[in-house]
Design an enzyme around this catalytic site. Structure first.
Site, mmCIF file in Angstrom:
data_model
loop_
_atom_site.group_PDB
_atom_site.id
_atom_site.type_symbol
_atom_site.label_atom_id
_atom_site.label_comp_id
_atom_site.label_asym_id
_atom_site.label_seq_id
_atom_site.Cartn_x
_atom_site.Cartn_y
_atom_site.Cartn_z
ATOM 1 N N GLU A 198 12.095 5.718 7.181
ATOM 2 C CA GLU A 198 12.450 4.306 7.411
ATOM 3 C C GLU A 198 13.855 4.012 6.904
ATOM 4 O OE1 GLU A 198 9.476 5.306 6.415
ATOM 5 O OE2 GLU A 198 8.347 4.693 8.183
ATOM 6 N N HIS A 229 -2.040 -0.560 5.905
ATOM 7 C CA HIS A 229 -1.745 -0.828 7.313
ATOM 8 C C HIS A 229 -2.096 -2.265 7.697
ATOM 9 C CE1 HIS A 229 -2.179 3.547 7.016
ATOM 10 N NE2 HIS A 229 -1.363 3.634 8.058
#
Lengths: 321, 403
Positions: free
Chosen positions: A57, A124
């Protein structure tokens, strides 16, 4: 068209309109993205404009910032917004501050799925928008409808500031509506009144807009009239719209899926107390998730999340106050 | 140690006062400086704060009873003891005798005392309700609350406002119904009749175009309110224009003493304010030295405190000229009575759009009738009309820089 299709269409139109727009992220090309938001874009625009990246990321955001400084308009996908923490420094210390410190604009969009309700567990399912709402220099956007999803992603891509675009994964395929094929945008920083009401204003955003509407429909049978305000943009948020609804109804519920402490509701409560104290006919009430990680167990997750019933109970108590 | 509550002296010439209303019941707790009772005197109506903290143990003067100044009207048993004694109002010269067991007829057993209602009898409401109450001069203790724990909600106060009668209905038991005048009404009655006997009342009426001031208000009203935190109204315009006209015709700001005319250096402008029980005329002292903003602030402050009965005695005295505003209910104009010992009063009618002739065409303009009632003993018609012409010119050619 679903909420998810609307995001894809918005990106598609912007890529057709402006050759400097390109995408990067994990598995967004050949695989079409973990949720298939970017399906078909590689075939249409080619691998120079739809770039599959390594699982990093920090690299994704860093590359996007560099490309933006070089004149492009990157749209970076986080596979889950939970993973954005690895790119955090690039966002809050680079993207958010470059214009302030050195002048050049950083027109990037970082988008991805957030939110719970799909039994995804603590890594998540987070609603982590407030990490960025507290960072001046960023814009933070969260659509609730398919129409807005398209209009807001297009406005975000055209905006010269770094924009954090939080999609709600629970809404991806559950929200279906007619979305115009036209080239329209939904302006950043403007809230929408989703339902007009008189007794209590419910101020919310994201998936909770639908929760508020469900509660409003139920309470209407009892003669209690709820107004539902969808913020759409959290930073900068639409103070005028918030205050107008508070002044109209005199009572207010602040609703979000994010956890309680340091949530958007606290910010709104402070604004209302400062600017509309003399318009209040009851305490400012928050309905939020409790201060814990999102539980994995489905019954626990259900207990954790705000729902229409919780809003109904809070509204009845507040109405009686 | 018990503390006396006495009828305060509200001004030098005042000898007696009427207890209009007790704000606390016997047995209720009261804090020092919390309003305890309302009185009415010849000069002002006022709320009187409690001299001490404690429990109201005895009320000696019933509502609507009139007693001499410094008379003991109630007793407070303060558990704050010593601290309470020092706070008895200044009239202690009369009150030097030690309290002669006020509880003679009243055993002080707690069982006899009515327990105070929950939360000290305070009405429970909300910021919004309190604001609405203030704006509409509603006494919240008269509003029935339907919220949690009897809380007064927005719905309750709006319902209360919507059913408030225009004028109090009278319950007739026979063909007539006799009610004693309140002290204020008695005072007004006497004063009005006295003035009519004293002065040679003549009224002159001018029609004045207000278009320019209406425009100024439309253009600058919001900005004025934002900058100064008070709403721009018409009254300060009239006050200011009257002050200017008085400077040109000082006899309007005088009085008659025997065979002398006494000119007044200061312009102390009385503003008549209608209140629930009658009319009161607070005075803007030194209106001639105040800026427009200063006048606007004074008008708002005095009018508000007149309505909430928080005027001091000296704020209704020493007026030298008065403005009254009968236009608020739609009257075109009235012929007001001069407050003695003044020699003139200006009546302001309703400002409304009327067709007028300008350059041989019919135009729609904001117009108002202004009436000057003057004392013909010392002011001749010509002087009065010149004063009014000056006033008219000041209003019609308003200098915007003044605002």
């Amino acid at each position: 068209m679903t909420y998810l299709d609307a995001i894809r269409q918005g990106i598609w139109e912007e890529m057709e309109r402006d050759p400097s727009v390109f995408l990067l992220g994990e598995d967004i090309g050949a695989y079409g993205g973990a949720f298939k938001v970017t399906a078909g874009l590689l075939e249409k625009f080619g691998e120079t404009r739809v770039i599959d990246t390594p699982i990093s990321e920090s690299a994704i955001v860093g590359a996007a910032v560099g490309a933006a400084l070089a004149g492009l308009r990157p749209v970076a996908e986080m596979q889950f917004m939970d993973f954005i923490a690895c790119g955090f420094d690039q966002i809050v210390n680079m993207a958010a501050k470059i214009h302030y410190r050195w002048g050049p604009a950083v027109p990037i969009v970082i988008r991805g799925p957030s939110g719970a309700g799909v039994h995804g567990g603590p890594f998540h399912s987070q609603s982590n928008e407030m990490w960025f709402v507290h960072t001046p220099g960023l814009k933070v956007v969260m659509p609730a409808t398919a129409y807005d999803a398209k209009g807001l992603i297009k406005a975000s891509i055209r905006d010269d500031n770094p924009v954090m675009f939080f999609e709600h994964k629970f809404l991806y395929r559950r929200i279906k509506e007619e979305v115009p094929e036209d080239d329209y945008i939904v302006p950043l920083g403007k809230a929408a009144v989703r339902r007009e009401g008189l007794d209590i204003a419910v101020i919310t955003y994201g998936a909770m807009v639908w929760t508020a509407l469900e509660a409003a429909a139920e309470l209407e049978k009892e003669g209690l009239s709820l107004e539902v305000v969808d913020l759409r943009t959290l930073l900068p948020y639409d103070e005028d719209a918030v205050l107008a609804s508070v002044r109209k109804c005199s009572k207010v519920i602040l609703l979000h899926e994010d956890t309680r402490t340091g949530g958007m509701a606290g910010e709104l409560a402070a604004l209302i107390a400062e600017e509309a104290f003399e318009d209040l006919d009851g305490p400012i009430v928050r309905v939020t998730a409790p201060d814990t990680p999102v539980p994995f167990s489905p019954p626990m997750e259900e207990y954790f999340l705000p729902n229409a019933q919780k809003v109904v109970l809070a509204a009845r108590r507040l109405a009686a106050y | 140690m018990p503390t006396k509550v006495i009828m305060p002296q509200m001004g030098e010439s005042i000898a007696e006062g009427t207890v209009v209303k007790w704000l606390k019941k016997v047995g209720e707790r009261v804090e020092r400086d919390e309003p305890l009772f309302e009185i009415s005197t010849d000069k002002v109506d006022a709320e009187i704060p409690s001299p001490a903290s404690g429990v109201l143990t005895q009320v000696l003067v019933k509502e609507n009873e009139t007693v001499a100044v410094n008379a003991v009207v109630a007793w407070i048993d303060g558990e704050g003891a010593g601290e309470a004694v020092a706070t008895v109002p200044a009239a202690s010269a009369v009150a030097t005798t030690p309290p002669a067991a006020p509880a003679a007829a009243e055993p002080r057993a707690d069982a006899e005392v009515e327990p105070p209602p929950a939360a000290g009898g305070k009405t429970r409401s909300s910021p919004l309700v309190r604001r609405i109450a203030q704006e509409h001069h509603v006494d919240l203790s008269q509003v029935k609350g339907t919220g949690l724990g009897g809380r007064i909600s927005k719905k309750d106060i709006l319902a209360h406002l919507s059913q408030a009668p225009a004028a109090a209905a009278i319950d007739f038991a026979g063909p007539t119904h006799v009610v004693a005048m309140t002290p204020m009404r008695r005072q007004i009655a006497e004063h009005m009749a006295l003035s009519k006997r004293t002065s040679a009342h003549v009224s002159t009426v001018f029609e004045v175009e207000m278009t320019r001031i209406v425009e100024v208000m439309a253009r600058s009203g919001e900005e004025f309110e934002r900058r100064h935190g008070l709403k721009l109204t018409y009254t300060p315009f009239f006050v200011r224009a009257a002050v200017e006209a008085i400077k040109a015709f000082p006899i309007v700001n005088s009085s008659v003493e025997g065979t002398n005319i006494v000119y007044k250096r200061d312009v102390n402008m009385g503003i008549a304010v209608a209140i629930e029980t009658g009319l009161i005329v607070p005075v803007i002292k030194h209106a001639d030295e105040k800026s427009f903003l200063g006048i606007a602030r004074a008008v708002k402050d005095l009018a508000e405190r007149a309505r909430t009965k928080h005027l001091n005695v000296d704020e209704v005295q020493e007026g030298t000229f008065t403005i009254t505003n009968p236009g608020v209910f739609g009257g075109l104009f009235g012929t007001p009575i001069i407050p003695q010992p003044q020699v003139a009063i200006l009546g302001v009618g309703a400002i409304e759009k009327r067709p007028v002739v300008r350059n041989d065409a019919i135009a729609i303009r904001s117009m108002v009738y202004l009436v000057l009632t003057f004392d013909h003993r010392i002011i001749d018609g010509a002087v009065a009309d010149q004063f009014m012409a000056r006033l008219k010119s000041g209003l019609e050619n308003w200098d915007e820089a003044v605002l």
